[in-house]
Design a protein around this motif. Sequence first.
Motif, PDB file in Angstrom:
ATOM      1  N   GLN A 127       0.985  -1.301   0.071  1.00 32.04           N
ATOM      2  CA  GLN A 127      -0.121   0.066  -0.027  1.00 32.04           C
ATOM      3  C   GLN A 127       0.874   1.197  -0.181  1.00 32.04           C
ATOM      4  N   GLY A 128       0.328   2.280  -0.367  1.00 32.35           N
ATOM      5  CA  GLY A 128       1.085   3.560  -0.703  1.00 32.35           C
ATOM      6  C   GLY A 128       1.578   4.099   0.661  1.00 32.35           C
ATOM      7  N   ASN A 129       2.993   5.037   0.648  1.00 26.75           N
ATOM      8  CA  ASN A 129       3.330   5.235   1.819  1.00 26.75           C
ATOM      9  C   ASN A 129       2.851   6.732   2.021  1.00 26.75           C
ATOM     10  N   ASN A 130       1.786   6.750   3.045  1.00 23.65           N
ATOM     11  CA  ASN A 130       0.985   7.879   3.448  1.00 23.65           C
ATOM     12  C   ASN A 130       0.689   7.877   4.812  1.00 23.65           C
TER      13      ASN A 130
END
Length: 247
Positions: A127-130
Amino acid sequence: MSDKINLPSSSFDELVKIIKGYSHASKGASLDELAKLTGLNKFAISGNNKFLSDISIIQGGRTKSSTDLGIKLARALDHSQVQDAKKNWSDAVSSNEEVSKLVTVVRIKGGMSVDDLAAHILYVSGQGNNGKNRAGSRTVVEILIQAGLLENLDGTLKVATPSDESMAEKEDSGVENKDTGAPATKLVPTEQEEKPNSRPPEINLSGLTTPPQIAINIQLHLPETDNAEVYEKLFKALKDNLLSGNN
């Protein structure tokens, strides 16, 4: 089974509120009902549903409900029963292969910092690095600690060693020995071991039909002499005192 981890979208404390909310809600409760119970936004709740389903805390399709494990965990958390909560968290982690593999990663590396493990979880999740996902990866780290699978030693995570209490519970419940596969058993001392200073058994002689007999051997050292009278007196004394049976 997917080889990726669906991360939670909330902090650990918020996730606990959601777990408790599901346990108190009616079966197949709507997100609106859960939002009222927990005081959280319904979108924040729904963002955790995949993860909670993956670790067997909730189940269902469009509407979801607590599993038996989810109810047990929520009840332990409600009543601050630390040991029961730890066991239920551990069961939840064990129900998902990808989440339980994270413990093996820490074991292989010989320990990891909280930041490094959180970064690893975020990476393998795909998953995205947010901010939301970074928070979710830290929540997974906290779950592994709460499950008693990892321990935080001054910022370094190590695989936890079984406590004396948990080992005693395993022995009492007859859990199989990991080395041999045989059931664990307690050694029961024999009667002799229980009474190390006991006296040896007495021998009863009352049943003997023949009384014991005593034999006496007598050795004579004859004097060296040519006087026959000496020998005659000696043999006469033997006959009178030993062989006649008069005494």
